[in-house]
Design a protein around this motif. Structure first.
Motif, mmCIF file in Angstrom:
data_model
loop_
_atom_site.group_PDB
_atom_site.id
_atom_site.type_symbol
_atom_site.label_atom_id
_atom_site.label_comp_id
_atom_site.label_asym_id
_atom_site.label_seq_id
_atom_site.Cartn_x
_atom_site.Cartn_y
_atom_site.Cartn_z
ATOM 1 N N TYR A 1 -8.526 7.455 9.797
ATOM 2 C CA TYR A 1 -8.896 8.650 10.558
ATOM 3 C C TYR A 1 -7.814 8.973 11.585
ATOM 4 O O TYR A 1 -7.577 8.213 12.530
ATOM 5 C CB TYR A 1 -10.232 8.447 11.274
ATOM 6 N N SER A 2 -7.153 10.095 11.387
ATOM 7 C CA SER A 2 -6.144 10.586 12.331
ATOM 8 C C SER A 2 -5.974 12.078 12.082
ATOM 9 O O SER A 2 -6.282 12.572 10.990
ATOM 10 C CB SER A 2 -4.805 9.871 12.144
ATOM 11 N N ASP A 3 -5.485 12.786 13.074
ATOM 12 C CA ASP A 3 -5.247 14.218 12.898
ATOM 13 C C ASP A 3 -4.289 14.473 11.741
ATOM 14 O O ASP A 3 -4.502 15.392 10.931
ATOM 15 C CB ASP A 3 -4.678 14.814 14.188
ATOM 16 N N ALA A 4 -3.240 13.652 11.648
ATOM 17 C CA ALA A 4 -2.245 13.843 10.588
ATOM 18 C C ALA A 4 -2.870 13.664 9.204
ATOM 19 O O ALA A 4 -2.568 14.414 8.267
ATOM 20 C CB ALA A 4 -1.079 12.882 10.769
ATOM 21 N N ASN A 5 -3.754 12.676 9.063
ATOM 22 C CA ASN A 5 -4.378 12.454 7.762
ATOM 23 C C ASN A 5 -5.392 13.532 7.408
ATOM 24 O O ASN A 5 -5.531 13.902 6.243
ATOM 25 C CB ASN A 5 -5.025 11.073 7.713
ATOM 26 N N TRP A 6 -6.103 14.061 8.398
ATOM 27 C CA TRP A 6 -7.018 15.162 8.095
ATOM 28 C C TRP A 6 -6.243 16.418 7.714
ATOM 29 O O TRP A 6 -6.714 17.229 6.903
ATOM 30 C CB TRP A 6 -7.963 15.417 9.264
ATOM 31 N N ASN B 1 0.848 -1.193 0.000
ATOM 32 C CA ASN B 1 0.000 0.000 0.000
ATOM 33 C C ASN B 1 0.882 1.242 0.000
ATOM 34 O O ASN B 1 1.852 1.319 0.740
ATOM 35 C CB ASN B 1 -0.908 0.011 1.229
ATOM 36 N N LEU B 2 0.555 2.176 -0.859
ATOM 37 C CA LEU B 2 1.191 3.494 -0.861
ATOM 38 C C LEU B 2 0.097 4.498 -1.147
ATOM 39 O O LEU B 2 -0.572 4.416 -2.178
ATOM 40 C CB LEU B 2 2.285 3.579 -1.928
ATOM 41 N N SER B 3 -0.126 5.432 -0.239
ATOM 42 C CA SER B 3 -1.127 6.465 -0.452
ATOM 43 C C SER B 3 -0.763 7.687 0.361
ATOM 44 O O SER B 3 0.072 7.622 1.274
ATOM 45 C CB SER B 3 -2.524 5.969 -0.066
ATOM 46 N N LEU B 4 -1.386 8.809 0.030
ATOM 47 C CA LEU B 4 -1.137 10.040 0.768
ATOM 48 C C LEU B 4 -1.626 9.911 2.203
ATOM 49 O O LEU B 4 -1.005 10.447 3.126
ATOM 50 C CB LEU B 4 -1.819 11.215 0.068
ATOM 51 N N ALA B 5 -2.729 9.221 2.435
ATOM 52 C CA ALA B 5 -3.200 8.950 3.795
ATOM 53 C C ALA B 5 -2.413 7.776 4.360
ATOM 54 O O ALA B 5 -2.333 6.717 3.735
ATOM 55 C CB ALA B 5 -4.688 8.633 3.791
ATOM 56 N N LYS B 6 -1.817 7.960 5.525
ATOM 57 C CA LYS B 6 -0.990 6.933 6.137
ATOM 58 C C LYS B 6 -1.816 6.123 7.133
ATOM 59 O O LYS B 6 -2.488 6.696 8.000
ATOM 60 C CB LYS B 6 0.218 7.570 6.837
ATOM 61 N N PRO B 7 -1.797 4.790 7.029
ATOM 62 C CA PRO B 7 -2.673 3.974 7.858
ATOM 63 C C PRO B 7 -2.254 3.941 9.333
ATOM 64 O O PRO B 7 -1.070 3.907 9.652
ATOM 65 C CB PRO B 7 -2.568 2.584 7.232
ATOM 66 N N ASN B 8 -3.264 3.929 10.192
ATOM 67 C CA ASN B 8 -3.015 3.753 11.622
ATOM 68 C C ASN B 8 -2.645 2.312 11.939
ATOM 69 O O ASN B 8 -1.890 2.044 12.874
ATOM 70 C CB ASN B 8 -4.280 4.098 12.424
ATOM 71 N N GLU B 9 -3.194 1.401 11.163
ATOM 72 C CA GLU B 9 -2.952 -0.032 11.317
ATOM 73 C C GLU B 9 -3.240 -0.681 9.982
ATOM 74 O O GLU B 9 -3.884 -0.076 9.111
ATOM 75 C CB GLU B 9 -3.857 -0.624 12.403
ATOM 76 N N PRO B 10 -2.785 -1.922 9.765
ATOM 77 C CA PRO B 10 -3.046 -2.578 8.481
ATOM 78 C C PRO B 10 -4.534 -2.726 8.209
ATOM 79 O O PRO B 10 -5.318 -2.998 9.122
ATOM 80 C CB PRO B 10 -2.372 -3.947 8.643
ATOM 81 N N PHE B 11 -4.922 -2.545 6.948
ATOM 82 C CA PHE B 11 -6.325 -2.704 6.579
ATOM 83 C C PHE B 11 -6.746 -4.149 6.769
ATOM 84 O O PHE B 11 -7.843 -4.430 7.240
ATOM 85 C CB PHE B 11 -6.543 -2.260 5.134
ATOM 86 N N GLU C 1 2.637 15.505 2.127
ATOM 87 C CA GLU C 1 2.826 14.421 3.099
ATOM 88 C C GLU C 1 3.163 14.940 4.488
ATOM 89 O O GLU C 1 2.588 14.481 5.487
ATOM 90 C CB GLU C 1 3.930 13.478 2.620
ATOM 91 N N CYS C 2 4.077 15.892 4.552
ATOM 92 C CA CYS C 2 4.646 16.278 5.848
ATOM 93 C C CYS C 2 4.298 17.693 6.291
ATOM 94 O O CYS C 2 4.572 18.063 7.443
ATOM 95 C CB CYS C 2 6.164 16.141 5.807
#
Length: 314
Positions: A237-242, A175-185, A306-307
């Protein structure tokens, strides 16, 4: 459409790869509509797997390939050795069983891109590489790769292959996406992190990203308050992703495109070769992906998305 090259394969691989995890003979008309439209915009690569829809995905694709008589113009990416209820299946017997079954379902005598769907770190890379090379020698596989493997194991496997004159892995599908996962899907899934990205850049290994658009996170249909999609909440859903969502929205307005197109462009503008597996199911979604794949992002824009590192012009 832009393409990338993968060692071992003479055909180019399109920047967009059509996903098929919902393909079944029961919805064959839809399968044809999706694949015909995808080919019409310059796409040529289809992603499937031995376990998608209990094998029905490969069957439907095989039917389409036969009816269209276009096998040589299509790149098939399929995957095997997915674990079952009794545990891991990354071993020569199960790899061969899955591969032969996939070939039969697809109605072809070779797979362009064959990936191991999961890893089993208890199995030495020597056993895996030697087993896959037997299938390459038999002409059943053109290029071998992995899905959801850590870069340390890919490195170990390729070092063994190089030392023994065998063919190593020439692509990876995490998986590679702009939204970074909190845990594996799903259990055992791997997402590209900062360390992985550095490894892919140093080795220039192509990445064929699944969930490249974060399963719709950037469509505008979701908000921090809307928690109706439990999986999306759990994974993305995370502050960083929003915050990334907000930056994608801002950059999209400046470029006159949509934020989900910016999210797709993020995947396709990395410092190493990438293609994005997409789930477009209608013409509107496909055209959005087509146009998103044409967006050029600078390294500075990509890093800002991203950052949040400040762009010089901001």
């Amino acid at each position: 459409m832009k393409t990338i090259a993968i060692k071992g394969l003479s055909k180019p691989v399109s920047a967009l790869i059509q996903g098929s995890d919902y393909f079944k003979p029961a919805v064959y008309d839809k399968v044809c509509d999706v694949l015909d439209r995808f080919m019409s915009i310059g796409g040529n690569t289809i992603d499937t797997a031995h376990n998608y829809c209990g094998g029905e995905s490969e069957v439907a694709i095989g039917q389409w390939l036969k009816e269209r008589n276009n096998r040589e113009s299509v790149v098939i990416l399929t995957k095997g050795a997915h674990p079952k209820g009794d545990g891991p299946r990354v071993n020569p017997y199960d790899i061969q069983e899955d591969l032969l079954t996939s070939l039969e379902r697809l109605g072809t005598d070779y797979i362009d891109l064959y990936a191991l769907h999961r890893d089993d770190t208890n199995v030495p890379v020597k056993v895996i590489i030697e087993a896959l090379n037997e299938h390459i020698a038999a002409g059943r596989i053109k290029a071998i790769g992995v899905s959801n493997w850590g870069t340390d194991r890919i490195q170990e496997a390729n070092e063994y292959a190089a030392a023994t004159g065998l063919t190593g892995f020439t692509f990876s599908s995490p998986n590679l996406s702009l939204a970074k996962p909190n845990e594996p899907f799903w259990p055992g899934c791997v997402s590209v992190d900062e360390t992985d990205a550095a490894w892919y850049e140093a080795n220039q290994m192509p990445v064929l990203s699944w969930s490249s658009q974060a399963r719709g996170f950037f469509t505008g249909r979701f908000t921090p308050e809307d928690r109706s999609n439990e999986d999306l909440v759990r994974v993305f859903y995370s502050d960083a992703n929003w915050q990334r969502y907000a930056r994608a929205e801002q950059l999209a307005k400046e470029k006159g495109v949509s934020q989900i197109q910016v999210a797709l462009a993020y995947v396709l503008n990395q410092a190493y070769p990438t293609s994005a597996i997409i789930g477009a199911q209608n013409e509107q979604e496909l055209m959005s992906c087509r146009d998103g794949a044409e967006i050029v992002l600078t390294a500075e824009e990509r890093n800002w998305l991203e950052c949040g590192k400040q762009l010089a012009s901001r």
